[in-house]
Structure formats: C-alpha cells, structure tokens
Design a protein around this motif. Structure first.
Motif, PDB file in Angstrom:
ATOM      1  N   SER A   5       0.852  -1.188   0.000  1.00  0.00           N
ATOM      2  CA  SER A   5       0.000   0.000   0.000  1.00  0.00           C
ATOM      3  C   SER A   5       0.886   1.235   0.000  1.00  0.00           C
ATOM      4  CB  SER A   5      -0.927   0.010   1.212  1.00  0.00           C
ATOM      5  OG  SER A   5      -0.181   0.091   2.412  1.00  0.00           O
ATOM      6  N   GLY A 122      -7.590   2.917  -8.250  1.00  0.00           N
ATOM      7  CA  GLY A 122      -6.739   2.913  -7.065  1.00  0.00           C
ATOM      8  C   GLY A 122      -6.156   1.560  -6.715  1.00  0.00           C
ATOM      9  N   GLU A 123      -6.353   0.564  -7.579  1.00  0.00           N
ATOM     10  CA  GLU A 123      -5.851  -0.775  -7.292  1.00  0.00           C
ATOM     11  C   GLU A 123      -5.064  -1.316  -8.485  1.00  0.00           C
ATOM     12  OE1 GLU A 123      -9.056  -3.290  -6.095  1.00  0.00           O
ATOM     13  OE2 GLU A 123      -9.791  -1.874  -4.568  1.00  0.00           O
ATOM     14  N   LYS A 133      -2.508  -1.256  -3.269  1.00  0.00           N
ATOM     15  CA  LYS A 133      -3.568  -0.293  -3.018  1.00  0.00           C
ATOM     16  C   LYS A 133      -2.931   1.078  -2.891  1.00  0.00           C
ATOM     17  CE  LYS A 133      -7.740   1.188  -1.846  1.00  0.00           C
ATOM     18  NZ  LYS A 133      -8.863   1.215  -2.819  1.00  0.00           N
ATOM     19  N   LYS A 135      -3.566   5.488  -2.812  1.00  0.00           N
ATOM     20  CA  LYS A 135      -4.516   6.593  -2.705  1.00  0.00           C
ATOM     21  C   LYS A 135      -4.610   7.352  -4.028  1.00  0.00           C
ATOM     22  CE  LYS A 135      -3.754   7.245   2.275  1.00  0.00           C
ATOM     23  NZ  LYS A 135      -3.244   8.175   3.312  1.00  0.00           N
ATOM     24  N   ALA A 136      -3.493   7.388  -4.765  1.00  0.00           N
ATOM     25  CA  ALA A 136      -3.470   8.049  -6.076  1.00  0.00           C
ATOM     26  C   ALA A 136      -2.430   7.344  -6.947  1.00  0.00           C
ATOM     27  CB  ALA A 136      -3.143   9.527  -5.939  1.00  0.00           C
ATOM     28  N   ILE A 137      -2.640   7.408  -8.250  1.00  0.00           N
ATOM     29  CA  ILE A 137      -1.756   6.716  -9.196  1.00  0.00           C
ATOM     30  C   ILE A 137      -1.367   7.675 -10.311  1.00  0.00           C
ATOM     31  CG2 ILE A 137      -1.593   4.832 -10.875  1.00  0.00           C
ATOM     32  CD1 ILE A 137      -3.589   3.276  -9.132  1.00  0.00           C
ATOM     33  N   PRO A 302      -8.519   9.854  -8.746  1.00  0.00           N
ATOM     34  CA  PRO A 302      -7.167  10.001  -8.179  1.00  0.00           C
ATOM     35  C   PRO A 302      -6.114   9.400  -9.095  1.00  0.00           C
ATOM     36  CG  PRO A 302      -8.267   8.155  -7.139  1.00  0.00           C
ATOM     37  CD  PRO A 302      -9.271   8.764  -8.084  1.00  0.00           C
ATOM     38  N   ILE A 303      -6.249   9.696 -10.374  1.00  0.00           N
ATOM     39  CA  ILE A 303      -5.334   9.161 -11.391  1.00  0.00           C
ATOM     40  C   ILE A 303      -4.817  10.330 -12.218  1.00  0.00           C
ATOM     41  CG2 ILE A 303      -5.115   7.649 -13.398  1.00  0.00           C
ATOM     42  CD1 ILE A 303      -7.327   5.921 -12.167  1.00  0.00           C
TER      43      ILE A 303
END
Length: 468
Positions: A5, A122-123, A133, A135-137, A302-303
């Motif tokens: 994570s 997010g995964e 996992k 929070k942002a990617i 969040p990408i």
C-alpha cells in the motif's frame, strides 16, 4: 488484503515518472515507483542523446568537407561508419548508466521491478502476483514507436529510433518514413555521413511551419542533403537484401530500392497491458485518458497522467514538468492545484536548427523577419543561411512568439523564451546590449521593424551596427 500500500504509485520510471516520484516524496508521500526494467530514460537510451551523438558526427563530417572555404584543405575525407556507430553506442551507454544510477537515490522499498495493470480505481496488480492499493496513481508509461501495416514484414531491414543505433555500420542507402523531428534529424545526420537518404511523408510541409517563404527555405536547405518526397503515400516490401519503397502523389508514382528502412511515424502512448478500462476514467477515441493539462488529473479520479503517455507535448522538459505537477497533485489528493504551463518551446536539431517558441504567427500579429543570408557573423562562420520570424502584439510590441531557422537557433531560442516569459516588448529587448559581431545581433532588424509598426513603442535603438 493487498500485498503493498502507498500514498502514490507511479507507473513508469522514465523522465516523467522520475519527476512524479521525486515530487511526491518531497510532499511527504509514501511512494512506489513501478517499472519492469529500470533501464533509464528514453532520452538517454534511444532518444535525445544517441541522436545528438549521430548529429555531432555528421557535423564533423560536414565541417571537414567545407574546410576549403576557410583555406583549410582536408584531402580525402572518409567516414569510418563502424567507428561512428560505436562512439554513438559508447557515449549513449554512459548517459544511460548515469540515469540508472539516479535510482539509487530513492528510499529503500520504493522501487518495484514489475509490470502493473489496473484491477479497479486505485488498485493495481503486478505480474509477479502482488497487489497494490494506492490513494493516487500516476501513469507515466511513455510512448513506443509503431510500425504501420504498410511497412510490416520487412524483418531485420526495418528500424525505428529504438533500434537504429544498434547498426554496426552505416548503410549505403536508406529510406526514412516520417518527417517529424526524429525523421528529419536522423535523415539529415545519416545523409551528411555519406548515406544516400530519401525522406517520405504524406504532408507537404516540414517542421509544422505554414509560412510559404520559410517553408520553401527549409525544404531547399534540407534537399541539399537528401531526396525529399513530400505529399506522398508510401509502402514497402522486401526484395532479398533490399527494401523497395513505392510511393505515389501529385499524379505520379515511383519506387526506390534501399538497404534499410527507418520508420519514424510517431510514438503513440504505451498503454498495452495496463487495463485502463478498469481505472474508471474516460478516454478519447484513441484510448488516451482525458485529463486537465494544468493539473494532469484524469477527470475527478485520483489518477494522473504525465510525459509521453499524455500524448500532448513529447519533449523532455515538458515531461519533467508534467511529472512534477502530477506527483504533487497525487500526493496532496484530493487537493489538486492547477499549474500554469510553460511557454510552448520545441526544436528540431536539423542543420540549421529549427526552433519554435510561443504563439504561432497569425493575421492578428505583427510578424517581423530577419534574414541570415547576409548576416555578418553567419558569413564569417560560413553559415549564412536561414531566417528568423518574430511574432509581436500590434498594440504594444510585446513579444509573443518566434520561429528560428538559422545558425545559432538552439541558443537564441532561449533568449526568446526568457523575453516572452518576462513580457518584454521589442523596444525593451533592443535596450539590452547586442555584442558585435554575434549571431544574436542579427535579430535587431526584426525587432526594429516591430518598433516601427508600434507607435507607442517609445525610444529604441535605430542604429545598425556593422555586420549586424
């Protein structure tokens, strides 16, 4: 449960990915940087640096051939193709090693050597079986050269910019498909190293320059080194150890046999295997995510996108900036801060260099020209060729853009970037010293023309230095 994570996962460790990871770390985020090779940046391995090494060799050859102009007679100029290509690879490898060494600066546990794909927003799932996992990617997967169907099936005689530098020796002849920056630069470099080069493109113009006068100058100059086949459709097939390129346009068709083919038709974003459809974001009809250029965010997700994957400004300094913007916003998500983008600035390292800065010329602008065909310092150096076009606001003479195709363009272009960024007018630029005799001095006629067409420009230098 997830195996790993983090606050920010960055997919891709090229220029944009490195910029994103470093900025996110500075923001205090826990970062995972994911790449399947960690081979270093595209620029160092197969882009900017090896191409400039080849161009440097071609310039040395050109200078040797033109030595008689200065009374320096060099007899029997010969090109050792194996030595040329070996130096390209040796120096390229040093640059690439330097970028790989920078990975050592990342905190332990940050680097994940694997391929990633989305399983949900997010995964991520890795090809080694682990899951992440985040929070942002940040997606910074770069681009990859594609070979159109018309040039498929040519085997080991077909190259892209990712393979051309592995040539053990210079070929006797080659065709280059695509007259974008990569195609133009490499076509001229190989030609000046003694390779018979033909350049093919379906567009009738080079370098994105619309002005007929400047376009004619560019084509006339480059046609001295190679055959230009513009406004044509082309295809190719293999005939034993040769490639036959067939092309047609403007009511005629022809064919030509060459030793190798270089396909330089662009670098679309690399999204293969990423499963973007599971990321929960909207994409255009080409499969590229829709995003905000000032935040690099994909919709409200969040990408974030950065670098060549964004398919917008495939230039190193832009990739680095986009990475930083994406990395900061990913680290602070859901707080997302827009950032004013840099002035558009691009160069084609042809000889002479073609540089474009800021706004493109239009009927709403003052467009002033300065010829380098008879410019003092250019004549001294035996490089009197080309032109500069300066774009200015007709209300106050404020500089808005420029196109340079002349000696010294790669350096003078930076003056325009600074001047435009600072909001300088032509009059204000003329208030600074222009050393004599320099190439920069050749800009003064165009700057004076702008001043003469702006009644409110105020006092400016109306004198002409000798040889300027």
């Amino acid at each position: 449960m997830f195996d790993l994570s983090c606050d920010v996962a960055v997919i891709g460790a090229g220029t944009a990915g490195l910029g994103a990871a470093r900025r996110a770390l500075r923001e205090g985020a826990k970062v995972l940087l994911i790449d399947d090779k960690f081979a270093g940046t595209m620029c160092a391995n197969v882009g900017c640096m090896p191409s400039k090494l080849l161009i440097a060799a071609s310039k040395a050859a050109d200078h040797a051939r033109r030595g008689a102009l200065f009374g320096v007679r060099v007899s029997d100029v010969s090109i050792d193709g194996k030595a040329v290509m070996q130096r390209v690879r040796d120096e390229r490898d040093r640059f690439a090693a330097s970028t790989r060494k920078s990975f050592e600066d990342f905190p332990e546990g940050t680097l994940i050597k694997a391929r990633a794909r989305f399983t949900a927003p997010g995964e991520l799932a890795l090809d080694d079986g682990r899951t992440i996992k985040a929070k942002a990617i940040v997606v910074a997967t770069g681009g990859t050269p594609k070979i159109p169907e018309a040039f498929s099936g040519l085997g080991d005689l077909c190259f892209t910019h990712e393979t051309i530098f592995e040539l053990p020796d210079l070929p006797k002849s080659m065709a280059v498909i695509g007259a974008g920056p990569i195609g133009l630069e490499l076509a001229q470099a190989f030609a000046r190293l003694g390779v018979k080069v033909s350049l093919f493109d379906d567009s009738e113009t080079l370098g994105g320059v619309d002005d007929p006068h400047l376009q004619a100058m560019i084509q006339d100059t480059l046609s001295e080194d190679m055959m230009l086949c513009l406004g044509v459709t082309s295809r190719a097939h293999r005939n034993n150890d040769q490639i036959v390129v067939t092309y047609e346009g403007k009511g005629h068709s022809a064919s030509e046999s060459v030793d190798i083919l270089l396909v330089a038709t662009g670098r679309p974003p690399q999204f293969d295997g990423l499963d973007l459809e599971k990321a929960g974001i909207a994409c255009d009809d080409k499969g590229t995510p829709l995003y905000d250029q000032q935040t690099m965010q994909c919709g409200t997700a969040p990408i974030f996108l950065a670098g060549d994957a964004a398919a917008d400004r495939p230039i190193l300094h832009e990739a680095s900036a986009e990475g930083s913007i994406a990395g900061r916003n990913a680290a602070t998500f859901p707080k997302v801060t827009p950032t004013q983008r840099m002035i558009p600035f691009s160069m084609v390292f042809s000889q002479p260099v073609l540089a474009r800065i800021g706004e493109e010329p239009s009927n709403d602008h003052i467009i002033a020209r300065a010829s380098y065909g008879d410019q003092g310092r250019a004549k001294v150096d035996g490089e009197a060729i080309g032109e500069v076009q300066i774009v200015a606001d007709p209300s106050d003479g404020r500089l808005l853009g420029a196109i340079l195709f002349c000696p010294g363009a790669e350096h003078m272009a930076h003056l325009f970037v600074a001047a435009i960024s600072a909001g300088l007018t032509a009059s204000q630029m003329l208030s600074h010293p222009f050393y004599h005799p320099t190439l920069e001095e050749g800009l003064k006629p165009a700057l004076r023309e702008i001043c003469s067409r702006v009644p409110s420009s105020g006092d400016y230098d109306r004198t002409s230095a000798p040889g300027g």
